[in-house]
Design a protein around this motif. Structure first.
Motif, PDB file in Angstrom:
ATOM      1  N   GLN A  52     -25.086   4.056  -4.232  1.00 51.28           N
ATOM      2  CA  GLN A  52     -26.394   4.702  -4.167  1.00 51.28           C
ATOM      3  C   GLN A  52     -26.687   5.443  -5.476  1.00 51.28           C
ATOM      4  OE1 GLN A  52     -28.678   5.074  -1.264  1.00 51.28           O
ATOM      5  NE2 GLN A  52     -27.536   3.235  -0.685  1.00 51.28           N
ATOM      6  N   THR A  53     -27.951   5.439  -5.854  1.00 49.81           N
ATOM      7  CA  THR A  53     -28.445   6.259  -6.964  1.00 49.81           C
ATOM      8  C   THR A  53     -29.391   7.300  -6.387  1.00 49.81           C
ATOM      9  OG1 THR A  53     -28.272   4.479  -8.588  1.00 49.81           O
ATOM     10  CG2 THR A  53     -29.803   6.265  -9.100  1.00 49.81           C
ATOM     11  N   GLN A  54     -29.294   8.530  -6.891  1.00 49.95           N
ATOM     12  CA  GLN A  54     -30.152   9.611  -6.411  1.00 49.95           C
ATOM     13  C   GLN A  54     -31.226   9.914  -7.451  1.00 49.95           C
ATOM     14  OE1 GLN A  54     -26.639  12.254  -5.714  1.00 49.95           O
ATOM     15  NE2 GLN A  54     -27.536  12.552  -3.700  1.00 49.95           N
TER      16      GLN A  54
ATOM     17  N   ASP B 140     -27.975  -1.308  -6.824  1.00 49.11           N
ATOM     18  CA  ASP B 140     -28.191  -2.736  -7.101  1.00 49.11           C
ATOM     19  C   ASP B 140     -29.591  -2.967  -7.649  1.00 49.11           C
ATOM     20  OD1 ASP B 140     -28.441  -5.457  -7.105  1.00 49.11           O
ATOM     21  OD2 ASP B 140     -27.757  -5.755  -5.044  1.00 49.11           O
ATOM     22  N   ALA B 141     -29.667  -3.578  -8.824  1.00 50.01           N
ATOM     23  CA  ALA B 141     -30.959  -3.767  -9.491  1.00 50.01           C
ATOM     24  C   ALA B 141     -31.892  -4.672  -8.701  1.00 50.01           C
ATOM     25  CB  ALA B 141     -30.748  -4.341 -10.890  1.00 50.01           C
ATOM     26  N   THR B 142     -31.336  -5.489  -7.807  1.00 53.82           N
ATOM     27  CA  THR B 142     -32.184  -6.403  -7.039  1.00 53.82           C
ATOM     28  C   THR B 142     -32.703  -5.782  -5.748  1.00 53.82           C
ATOM     29  OG1 THR B 142     -30.295  -7.328  -5.821  1.00 53.82           O
ATOM     30  CG2 THR B 142     -30.869  -8.352  -7.947  1.00 53.82           C
ATOM     31  N   ALA B 143     -32.300  -4.541  -5.459  1.00 51.47           N
ATOM     32  CA  ALA B 143     -32.695  -3.915  -4.200  1.00 51.47           C
ATOM     33  C   ALA B 143     -34.169  -3.542  -4.216  1.00 51.47           C
ATOM     34  CB  ALA B 143     -31.842  -2.671  -3.950  1.00 51.47           C
ATOM     35  N   ASP B 144     -34.729  -3.384  -3.014  1.00 50.23           N
ATOM     36  CA  ASP B 144     -36.147  -3.034  -2.870  1.00 50.23           C
ATOM     37  C   ASP B 144     -36.276  -1.517  -2.764  1.00 50.23           C
ATOM     38  OD1 ASP B 144     -38.830  -2.890  -2.314  1.00 50.23           O
ATOM     39  OD2 ASP B 144     -38.603  -3.412  -0.189  1.00 50.23           O
ATOM     40  N   ASN B 145     -36.623  -0.858  -3.884  1.00 50.80           N
ATOM     41  CA  ASN B 145     -36.818   0.591  -3.889  1.00 50.80           C
ATOM     42  C   ASN B 145     -38.272   0.900  -3.539  1.00 50.80           C
ATOM     43  OD1 ASN B 145     -34.135   1.057  -4.669  1.00 50.80           O
ATOM     44  ND2 ASN B 145     -34.670   0.698  -6.820  1.00 50.80           N
TER      45      ASN B 145
END
Length: 393
Positions: free
Chosen positions: A112-114, A160-165
């Motif tokens: 996870q990135t915050q 993950d750069a491909t995740a849907d943020n």
């Protein structure tokens, strides 16, 4: 003009963020002692919505900071009271102050990135927007700041750069009544998360702390020998969700939430704790410790001096959170002070002595709507608006 790292919001169409039997004299004396040991804590004079913590309250909260899942019998042994007294006091703190122990994943191990998000909103819409943010399972530390027109929140996104943020990329920019957004990636936490605010964890002696430390150090070595034990995966999602709601849930309760056996739950918990995959935090109103004035401090520090300034600030009792971020300001902190004069003294006398701090923006916190856990709790009264000019992450 929008600062670097900020987004000036275009007009949108959406209006929201979507988405627990001796002699008579001896008997009287024993009864009096029992009342004194387990008496209800008093109210802070003139503020009937806030309880004043007594010595046992503070010791119990400190004990939970050391080991959030420690059995009441072990806490009682360290504090010199009965397990029944500890259980009653813990139940009272949960009911009357919304104290809660929560289990949280280490963001890096969880992939996870915050992001620390600052939203400027129309005054009449800010509270509703903040509450909508607080209801989302991917946010924590939601606050109303700056006279109620700024919203602060931490948003948890997959690394993950491909995740849907979707919250950062779609939902916020399309929300009506938001006039500006800035997002700051949290790079490193110097104070906060597993490292507790000192003024909420200073009630116990060294011997009491030793008695409360999680038992066998060999557990950590054993967990380290099992590589898979250190990694959080999708298989742990149900366990983490349950711990976010109640970090002291029993093995039987966690087994029902996960579909595992109680033995499997106990083993997995031990592995994750020993390896640092999860930690336990205590959500408790800082005003109970006399901190009635809260402020976010946004600082710009010369990069060559960032490590020195950050580690120095992490040693200040007035601060509960210190982290390095991206953006025009590269260091952020949360100050918890007794009143505005105390905050002024801190800014001038302690923070002001650090020459490497090139600029400072102070944002008063009006109200804390959500604390460390992404999962809201239905237990207890709503979180009290913090006094201003009044919580990691």
């Amino acid at each position: 003009m929008t600062a670097p790292g900020s987004i000036r919001k275009a007009p949108g169409t959406a209006s929201g963020f979507g988405a627990d039997q001796p002699e008579r004299g001896q008997t009287a004396l024993a009864a009096l002692v029992a009342v004194l040991v387990d008496r209800p804590a008093g109210l802070i004079p003139g503020r009937n919505d806030v309880r004043m913590l007594d010595t046992l309250d503070r010791a119990l909260i400190h004990a939970l900071h050391i080991d959030g899942r420690a059995p009441f019998s072990r806490i009682a042994g360290a504090l010199g009271v009965s397990p029944q007294t500890v259980a009653r006091r813990y139940s009272r703190l949960r009911t009357e102050t919304s104290l809660r122990v929560v289990g949280l994943a280490d963001p890096h191990r969880a992939g996870q990135t915050q992001w620390m998000v600052r939203l400027t909103a129309a005054a009449g819409a800010a509270q509703d927007l903040a509450q909508a943010l607080g209801r989302r399972p991917d946010t924590s530390w939601v606050k109303l700041c700056s006279g109620g027109t700024e919203i602060f929140a931490i948003v948890h996104t997959p690394t993950d750069a491909t995740a849907d943020n979707s919250l950062l990329l779609r939902d916020i920019p399309r929300t009506n009544n938001i006039t500006a957004v800035s997002a700051h990636c949290l790079l490193h936490t110097y104070l906060g998360g597993p490292t507790k605010w000192r003024r909420s964890s200073n009630a116990l002696s060294e011997e009491q702390k030793r008695l409360l430390c999680p038992s066998d150090p060999a557990d950590a070595a054993d967990a380290a020998d099992r590589p898979n034990s250190r990694r959080l995966s999708a298989n742990d999602d149900a366990l983490l969700t349950a711990l976010q709601k109640d970090g002291r849930a029993s093995h039987a309760e966690l087994a029902r939430a996960t579909g595992w056996s109680p033995v499997t739950v106990a083993r997995r918990l031990a592995d994750l704790q020993a390896s640092g995959g999860i930690f336990f935090d205590v959500e408790v109103d800082a005003a109970l410790f006399g901190a009635n004035t809260w402020a976010m401090l946004w600082m710009s520090v010369r990069p060559a001096h960032l490590e020195f300034v950050a580690t120095t600030l992490a040693g200040h009792d007035e601060l509960a959170f210190v982290a390095a971020t991206t953006g025009p300001t590269n260091l952020v902190a949360l100050a918890l002070c007794s009143d505005p004069a105390d905050l002024h003294r801190y800014l001038v006398q302690r923070l002001g002595s650090l020459d490497a701090v090139q600029s400072l923006e102070t944002t008063p916190v009006m109200r804390n709507l959500k604390a460390a856990s992404p999962a809201l709790s239905g237990l207890g009264p709503p979180r009290r608006p913090s006094r201003t000019p009044s919580h990691a992450g």
